[in-house]
Design a protein around this motif. Structure first.
Motif, PDB file in Angstrom:
ATOM      1  N   SER A  50      -7.709  11.302  -7.533  1.00 56.90           N
ATOM      2  CA  SER A  50      -7.622   9.708  -7.173  1.00 56.90           C
ATOM      3  C   SER A  50      -6.842   8.836  -7.147  1.00 56.90           C
ATOM      4  O   SER A  50      -5.632   8.167  -6.259  1.00 56.90           O
ATOM      5  CB  SER A  50      -8.929   8.838  -7.372  1.00 56.90           C
ATOM      6  N   GLY A  51      -5.298   9.532  -8.217  1.00 57.46           N
ATOM      7  CA  GLY A  51      -4.581   8.173  -8.841  1.00 57.46           C
ATOM      8  C   GLY A  51      -3.730   8.749  -7.300  1.00 57.46           C
ATOM      9  O   GLY A  51      -2.447   8.551  -6.818  1.00 57.46           O
ATOM     10  N   ALA A  52      -3.232  10.500  -7.130  1.00 58.44           N
ATOM     11  CA  ALA A  52      -2.767  11.083  -5.765  1.00 58.44           C
ATOM     12  C   ALA A  52      -3.466   9.879  -4.671  1.00 58.44           C
ATOM     13  O   ALA A  52      -1.860  10.457  -4.221  1.00 58.44           O
ATOM     14  CB  ALA A  52      -3.084  12.522  -5.942  1.00 58.44           C
ATOM     15  N   PHE A  53      -4.044  10.226  -4.571  1.00 57.65           N
ATOM     16  CA  PHE A  53      -4.469   9.531  -3.110  1.00 57.65           C
ATOM     17  C   PHE A  53      -3.676   7.570  -3.100  1.00 57.65           C
ATOM     18  O   PHE A  53      -3.600   7.451  -2.092  1.00 57.65           O
ATOM     19  CB  PHE A  53      -5.704   9.441  -2.819  1.00 57.65           C
ATOM     20  N   ASP A  54      -4.332   7.486  -4.476  1.00 55.82           N
ATOM     21  CA  ASP A  54      -3.260   5.786  -3.361  1.00 55.82           C
ATOM     22  C   ASP A  54      -2.152   6.067  -3.852  1.00 55.82           C
ATOM     23  O   ASP A  54      -1.157   5.185  -2.945  1.00 55.82           O
ATOM     24  CB  ASP A  54      -3.921   5.110  -6.053  1.00 55.82           C
ATOM     25  N   ILE A  55      -1.394   6.916  -4.233  1.00 60.25           N
ATOM     26  CA  ILE A  55      -0.126   7.123  -4.292  1.00 60.25           C
ATOM     27  C   ILE A  55       0.694   6.817  -2.770  1.00 60.25           C
ATOM     28  O   ILE A  55       0.871   6.704  -1.844  1.00 60.25           O
ATOM     29  CB  ILE A  55       0.601   8.941  -4.883  1.00 60.25           C
ATOM     30  N   ILE A  56      -0.333   8.093  -2.077  1.00 58.20           N
ATOM     31  CA  ILE A  56      -0.561   8.603  -0.411  1.00 58.20           C
ATOM     32  C   ILE A  56      -0.503   7.255  -0.043  1.00 58.20           C
ATOM     33  O   ILE A  56       0.265   6.402   0.918  1.00 58.20           O
ATOM     34  CB  ILE A  56      -1.551   9.827  -0.077  1.00 58.20           C
ATOM     35  N   ASP A  57      -1.768   6.143  -0.115  1.00 57.91           N
ATOM     36  CA  ASP A  57      -2.165   4.861   0.513  1.00 57.91           C
ATOM     37  C   ASP A  57      -0.348   4.043  -0.268  1.00 57.91           C
ATOM     38  O   ASP A  57      -0.173   2.962   0.744  1.00 57.91           O
ATOM     39  CB  ASP A  57      -3.155   4.265  -0.449  1.00 57.91           C
ATOM     40  N   ASP A  58       0.171   4.535  -0.958  1.00 61.97           N
ATOM     41  CA  ASP A  58       1.580   3.301  -1.297  1.00 61.97           C
ATOM     42  C   ASP A  58       2.307   3.931   0.084  1.00 61.97           C
ATOM     43  O   ASP A  58       3.296   2.927  -0.071  1.00 61.97           O
ATOM     44  CB  ASP A  58       2.206   3.697  -2.791  1.00 61.97           C
ATOM     45  N   VAL A  59       2.502   4.792   0.126  1.00 59.62           N
ATOM     46  CA  VAL A  59       3.348   5.396   0.692  1.00 59.62           C
ATOM     47  C   VAL A  59       3.449   4.879   1.885  1.00 59.62           C
ATOM     48  O   VAL A  59       4.694   4.861   3.015  1.00 59.62           O
ATOM     49  CB  VAL A  59       4.057   7.417   0.903  1.00 59.62           C
ATOM     50  N   VAL A  60       1.819   4.857   2.618  1.00 58.09           N
ATOM     51  CA  VAL A  60       1.689   4.189   3.450  1.00 58.09           C
ATOM     52  C   VAL A  60       2.252   2.567   4.165  1.00 58.09           C
ATOM     53  O   VAL A  60       2.835   2.275   5.090  1.00 58.09           O
ATOM     54  CB  VAL A  60       0.550   4.633   4.021  1.00 58.09           C
ATOM     55  N   LYS A  61       1.977   2.196   2.551  1.00 56.75           N
ATOM     56  CA  LYS A  61       2.002   0.679   2.556  1.00 56.75           C
ATOM     57  C   LYS A  61       4.371   0.379   2.674  1.00 56.75           C
ATOM     58  O   LYS A  61       4.149  -1.240   3.257  1.00 56.75           O
ATOM     59  CB  LYS A  61       1.798  -0.027   1.254  1.00 56.75           C
ATOM     60  N   LEU A  62       4.607   1.378   2.092  1.00 53.19           N
ATOM     61  CA  LEU A  62       6.177   1.360   2.004  1.00 53.19           C
ATOM     62  C   LEU A  62       6.384   1.249   4.047  1.00 53.19           C
ATOM     63  O   LEU A  62       7.528   1.275   4.342  1.00 53.19           O
ATOM     64  CB  LEU A  62       6.739   2.481   1.681  1.00 53.19           C
ATOM     65  N   ILE A  63       6.217   2.642   4.448  1.00 52.35           N
ATOM     66  CA  ILE A  63       6.813   3.048   5.922  1.00 52.35           C
ATOM     67  C   ILE A  63       6.307   3.151   6.750  1.00 52.35           C
ATOM     68  O   ILE A  63       6.333   4.011   8.342  1.00 52.35           O
ATOM     69  CB  ILE A  63       7.196   4.975   5.264  1.00 52.35           C
ATOM     70  N   ASP A  64       5.053   2.652   7.396  1.00 49.94           N
ATOM     71  CA  ASP A  64       3.690   2.711   8.454  1.00 49.94           C
ATOM     72  C   ASP A  64       4.330   2.056   9.280  1.00 49.94           C
ATOM     73  O   ASP A  64       4.310   1.290   9.281  1.00 49.94           O
ATOM     74  CB  ASP A  64       2.609   2.582   8.036  1.00 49.94           C
ATOM     75  N   ILE A  65       4.742   2.122  10.281  1.00 45.76           N
ATOM     76  CA  ILE A  65       5.533   1.779  11.369  1.00 45.76           C
ATOM     77  C   ILE A  65       4.146   1.029  11.729  1.00 45.76           C
ATOM     78  O   ILE A  65       4.755   0.000  12.744  1.00 45.76           O
ATOM     79  CB  ILE A  65       6.514   1.818  12.578  1.00 45.76           C
ATOM     80  N   TYR A  66       2.948   1.711  11.868  1.00 45.23           N
ATOM     81  CA  TYR A  66       1.305   0.611  13.050  1.00 45.23           C
ATOM     82  C   TYR A  66       1.309  -0.120  11.721  1.00 45.23           C
ATOM     83  O   TYR A  66       0.426  -1.030  12.276  1.00 45.23           O
ATOM     84  CB  TYR A  66       1.218   2.140  13.524  1.00 45.23           C
TER      85      TYR A  66
END
Ligand code: AMP
Ligand code: MG
Length: 322
Positions: A50-66
């Motif tokens: 679940s920590g790994a999926f939290d990291i994906i969410d962090d990356v989305v918050k950083l670079i998701d242009i939409y």
């Protein structure tokens, strides 16, 4: 787009059968518009995934242009008006993507955002834009018009309407961050599969290399056209069959665009897979080589002393460094 999503899901197989006593633990979730599946082989602590999926969410918050709450969204909205300071993490990614744009003479183009938005492939776009629209939009995709200030970690666009798009490295970067987090937490054997962008952490639990099958783009036939053996490495694939739309006359328009023509990139490569411990780099290079084609693609893979597998239009499989 459901069909495209399924293709992404199965675009890479990892042969992971194992006879070891510890039970591997897998979780699969939809993230970054694709199916993400993470398997840990040697750690009982299930909160790690679940920590790994939290990291994906962090990356989305950083670079998701939409995503209007992401840092890059804020940057893209404001950097034409004034220079915008960004976090060290985002600045480092932008720096890498800018340098790759220079190195590949824009085959990989950090400034491709407005063109990606115009086509909207994978985001509801189902029609071909007019030649005028494309021409106008191309004026906003010159990466030389992005000014980076290292000291202030700030970014300025010289033209109104420019946008940075880091979609071509996002999954690779997320995989790198998860691999780092797993290593820090003592995981020695894991598979991080983010929509076919796969990181094999450590070696196979049986102590040998992992075998990764590269999915044939021909979804009717299924199967894989090649396998690669590796350990502690990622295998990142870009292909025109991953996200696309088809017009009534049977033409296919895919999501990897050329900022030289304004249309989906067309080279002799159908699918490009790059093997590297640095998944962010592999992700950038898979996109760049797909655009460049096999000749220039091979040169750039060799420049980084990496391994790659190109599936060519004529059906040949070109292996580099393997
Ligand atoms: P990938 O699947 O890693 O090859 O990345 C494709 C994504 O990167 C697209 O969905 C766009 O967001 C973006 N993109 C498309 N064409 C390019 C390009 N020529 N250079 C950089 N990014 C691109
Ligand atoms: Mg990529």
């Amino acid at each position: 787009m459901r069909k495209a999503l399924l293709v992404v899901l199965f675009s890479t197989f990892v042969f992971s059968s194992c006879t070891r006593s510890a039970e591997p633990y897998t979780e699969t979730e939809l993230r970054m518009d694709t199916v993400c599946s993470i398997t840990v082989y040697d750690e009982d602590d299930r909160t790690l995934i679940s920590g790994a999926f939290d990291i994906i969410d962090d990356v989305v918050k950083l670079i998701d242009i939409y995503d209007s709450s992401s840092e890059i969204y804020h940057l893209n909205e404001n950097a034409s008006k004034e220079s915008v300071s960004v976090s060290p993490e985002l600045f480092a990614l932008i720096r890498r993507a800018y340098d790759m744009s220079v190195l590949t003479d824009g085959a990989f183009n950090i400034a491709i955002g407005p063109l990606v938005e115009l086509w909207g492939i994978g985001n509801g776009g189902e029609t071909v834009p007019s030649a005028e629209e494309i021409e106008k939009t191309l004026l906003l995709t010159d990466y030389n018009n992005i000014i980076l200030d290292e000291e202030n970690r700030s970014v300025l666009f010289l033209k109104e309407g420019m946008k940075i798009d880091l979609g071509a490295l996002g999954k690779g970067y997320a995989a790198d961050r998860i691999a780092e987090y797993f290593r820090e937490n003592g995981v020695e054997s894991a598979i991080i599969n983010l929509g076919g962008n796969v990181y094999m952490l450590g070696s196979h639990p049986e102590g040998r290399e992992w075998t990764v099958g590269l999915q044939s783009p021909d979804t009717e036939r299924g199967g894989y056209f090649a396998t690669v053996a590796c350990s502690d490495s990622s295998v990142v694939t870009s292909g025109g069959y991953e996200r696309y739309f088809e017009t009534e006359d049977g033409n296919i328009y895919h999501h990897i665009l050329s900022s030289k023509t304004g249309y989906p990139a067309s080279s002799d490569i159908v699918s490009s897979s790059i093997i590297s411990r640095d998944s962010t780099l592999a992700d950038m290079l898979s996109t760049a080589t797909f655009v460049l084609g096999s000749k220039k693609g091979e040169e750039i893979v060799n420049q980084f002393s990496l391994q790659a597998v190109f599936l060519l239009e004529n059906g040949d499989v070109k292996r580099i460094g393997i």
